[in-house]
Design an enzyme around this catalytic site. Structure first.
Site, PDB file in Angstrom:
ATOM      1  N   GLY A 281       0.450   5.721 -10.231  1.00  0.00           N
ATOM      2  CA  GLY A 281       0.011   6.409  -9.033  1.00  0.00           C
ATOM      3  C   GLY A 281      -0.137   7.895  -9.293  1.00  0.00           C
ATOM      4  O   GLY A 281      -0.107   8.354 -10.448  1.00  0.00           O
TER       5      GLY A 281
ATOM      6  N   LYS B 143      10.182   3.266 -11.536  1.00  0.00           N
ATOM      7  CA  LYS B 143       9.189   4.293 -11.251  1.00  0.00           C
ATOM      8  C   LYS B 143       9.569   5.534 -12.042  1.00  0.00           C
ATOM      9  O   LYS B 143      10.670   6.073 -11.882  1.00  0.00           O
ATOM     10  CB  LYS B 143       9.145   4.615  -9.758  1.00  0.00           C
ATOM     11  CG  LYS B 143       8.672   3.472  -8.884  1.00  0.00           C
ATOM     12  CD  LYS B 143       8.613   3.868  -7.421  1.00  0.00           C
ATOM     13  CE  LYS B 143       7.524   4.889  -7.175  1.00  0.00           C
ATOM     14  NZ  LYS B 143       7.355   5.167  -5.723  1.00  0.00           N
TER      15      LYS B 143
ATOM     16  N   ASP C  65       2.887   6.053   5.081  1.00  0.00           N
ATOM     17  CA  ASP C  65       1.805   5.536   4.238  1.00  0.00           C
ATOM     18  C   ASP C  65       1.783   4.009   4.267  1.00  0.00           C
ATOM     19  O   ASP C  65       1.695   3.356   3.227  1.00  0.00           O
ATOM     20  CB  ASP C  65       1.962   6.044   2.809  1.00  0.00           C
ATOM     21  CG  ASP C  65       0.667   5.910   1.995  1.00  0.00           C
ATOM     22  OD1 ASP C  65      -0.419   5.886   2.606  1.00  0.00           O
ATOM     23  OD2 ASP C  65       0.748   5.837   0.755  1.00  0.00           O
TER      24      ASP C  65
END
Length: 521
Positions: A35, A55, A149
């Site tokens: 991302g 992540k 989001d």
């Protein structure tokens, strides 16, 4: 190892595939995706022999303490939410300069991929998805957290039929004013799913997430989102001004009351939506739809999600479909393009604060004759008025009337560059594109726009070598192109194939052969 604040211990790290490496107590297996802020890997926690998702903050961002702080706050927000329908955070750490978050790995597909392959959902599985996502959002709201989001790719579907909300990377505690996260300059939401108040930069509460999920539900049932346009700005205008086509006109097989419930989630004013997730769940249960248990409709405590046993028929249907989906996933498949990413930053007014520290843009201080361009009461209205006019004077009026709104000036300049390109005025388009191309590497969407524009200009001016150089730089950022710029780049590729390296030409052919998705990534 606890996460350290500030710059990483190895500030000269460069982005690389970490597969096969050890990060703390985790063995990285393979890369799952990337991302704007982090790369995601499948890993094994060596002590417990379980699979997790890791992540990893991108190294060029890890050198900035503000990004590290945002990464840490993301983990804190998600870790505070222990719920069956929320992807759980296991650990936050730092190893050899790599900042990471270890979280629950959901073996399944996201709703975006499912809808692309299977099409709209029937009533029963749709109710299952809705009640589980709303339960997750209600849990977040009970902790004063807004996700910010919600979209199909942040909704994970497991083979067992469970639904989990992922990526609280934009989450923010409503009452927390101690950290101005908009200073960091990362994407603040996805335009296709933004609430009107998020588009305008107004304060958000959990009803904003309800709107975003309403957009997702509409797409989940209708097969397309309620609003579509070639650019994120065009979508934003519709979020603010346009009433979507009633869902009941598209899905005549669904109960009218159920369609009305989804449409209420899409109300422009937060006051016209459901007051809370609890109310939404109760109203959904009160419809007595298939797969909804009567006792669940009167649930008194939202902190615990509905169990799989409470969604019986819906869960069984999802489980059957997702088992088949996982089998399909074993086949090679193309990577989807991310639509509307180009100016995803630009549609939240709070982000403008971070841009005021930057140097004036190339057209700042421009002074054409604009006496016939009406001044609007605020920069949002002025931007939309300029969209309707789509003239040089209209876009430059934003410089004149709102000189302190640096970020929105950049949005206007972006549209002005498109206009110059369309009119064949390459001499004035080029410096705008070059300014965008020279932005900070973290601003991937804007840089992609600039590089694409330069490639187009040089190609049209008969300089294929320079055009090819810009295309080579653009290649890693290609997923950030919007539909309009992608079409232009497609034409450039066809004209410039001989000037590209064989590897670049092959990669571009592969990318341009992929279909453009209907939603953002």
């Amino acid at each position: 190892m606890p996460m350290t604040e500030g710059a990483p211990s190895q500030p000269n790290l460069t982005e690389a595939d970490l597969s096969g490496r050890e990060l703390g107590g985790y063995r990285v297996l393979r890369r799952l995706g990337r991302g704007a802020m982090a790369a995601v890997y499948l890993a094994e926690q060596t002590s417990l022999k379980r699979q997790v998702a890791i992540k990893v903050l991108l190294p060029h961002l890890a050198a900035d303490s503000s990004y590290v702080e945002r990464f840490r706050l993301e983990a804190q927000a998600a870790a505070s939410l222990v719920h069956a329908n929320i992807v759980q955070v296991h650990e936050v750490g730092e190893c050899d300069g790599w900042h990471y978050i270890a979280q629950e790995y959901v073996a399944g597909v996201n709703l975006k991929d499912y809808l692309r392959r299977e099409g709209p959902l029937a009533l029963t599985p749709a109710v299952s998805v809705m009640r589980q996502v709303v339960a997750a959002l209600a849990k977040a709201a009970s902790h004063g957290i807004v996700h910010r989001d919600i979209k199909p790719e942040n909704i994970m579907l497991s083979p067992a039929g469970d639904v989990k909300v992922a990526d609280f990377g934009l989450a923010r505690i409503v009452s927390d004013a101690t950290v101005n996260l908009t200073q960091v300059g990362v994407t603040l939401g996805t335009p296709l799913y933004m609430s009107p108040e998020q588009v305008e930069g107004r304060p958000l509460d959990p009803r904003s997430d309800q709107y975003s999920f309403g957009v997702t539900c509409y797409q989940m049932l209708a097969g397309r989102p309620p609003f579509e346009a070639d650019t994120a700005l065009g979508v934003a205008v519709q979020h603010l001004r346009t009433t979507p086509r009633p869902l009941g006109e598209i899905r005549t097989d669904l109960p009218p009351a159920f369609c009305d419930l989804v449409m209420r989630m899409l109300a422009k004013s937060p006051d016209e939506r459901f007051t809370s997730g609890r109310e939404l769940l109760k109203q959904l249960g009160a419809l007595n739809l298939p797969g909804v248990d009567a006792d669940w409709a009167a649930v008194a405590d939202i902190d615990d999600a509905p169990t799989s046993g409470q969604v019986t028929a819906a869960t069984q249907h999802l489980q059957t479909v997702l088992t088949r989906q996982l089998q399909l996933d074993q086949r090679p498949r193309r990577r989807a393009w991310v639509l509307f990413g180009l100016i995803a930053l630009g549609l939240c007014a709070g982000a403008a604060v971070g841009w005021r520290t930057r140097a004036p843009f190339v057209l700042a201080g421009a002074d054409p004759t604009r006496s016939h361009v009406e001044r609007r009461p605020n920069v949002i209205d002025q931007l939309f008025y300029a969209t309707a006019l789509n003239t040089e004077e209209g876009w430059l009026a934003i410089h004149e009337y709102f000189p302190e709104e640096d970020f929105y000036i950049r949005l206007a300049d972006q549209q002005l560059a498109r206009l110059y390109l369309q009119e064949g005025d390459y001499a004035r388009a080029e410096p705008i594109f070059r300014e965008f191309a020279g932005l900070d590497p973290a601003e991937e969407s804007f840089r992609a726009f600039g590089l694409a524009g330069l490639a187009v200009v040089y190609s049209l001016e008969g300089d294929p070598r320079r055009s090819a150089e810009e295309l080579t730089q653009l290649l890693p950022l290609a997923k950030h192109l919007d539909d309009q710029m992608r079409r232009l780049v497609d034409g450039v590729i066809r004209r410039n194939q001989n000037a590209l390296s064989q590897q670049a030409a092959d990669r571009w052919r592969e990318l341009l052969a992929e279909p453009t998705p209907v939603e953002d990534g």
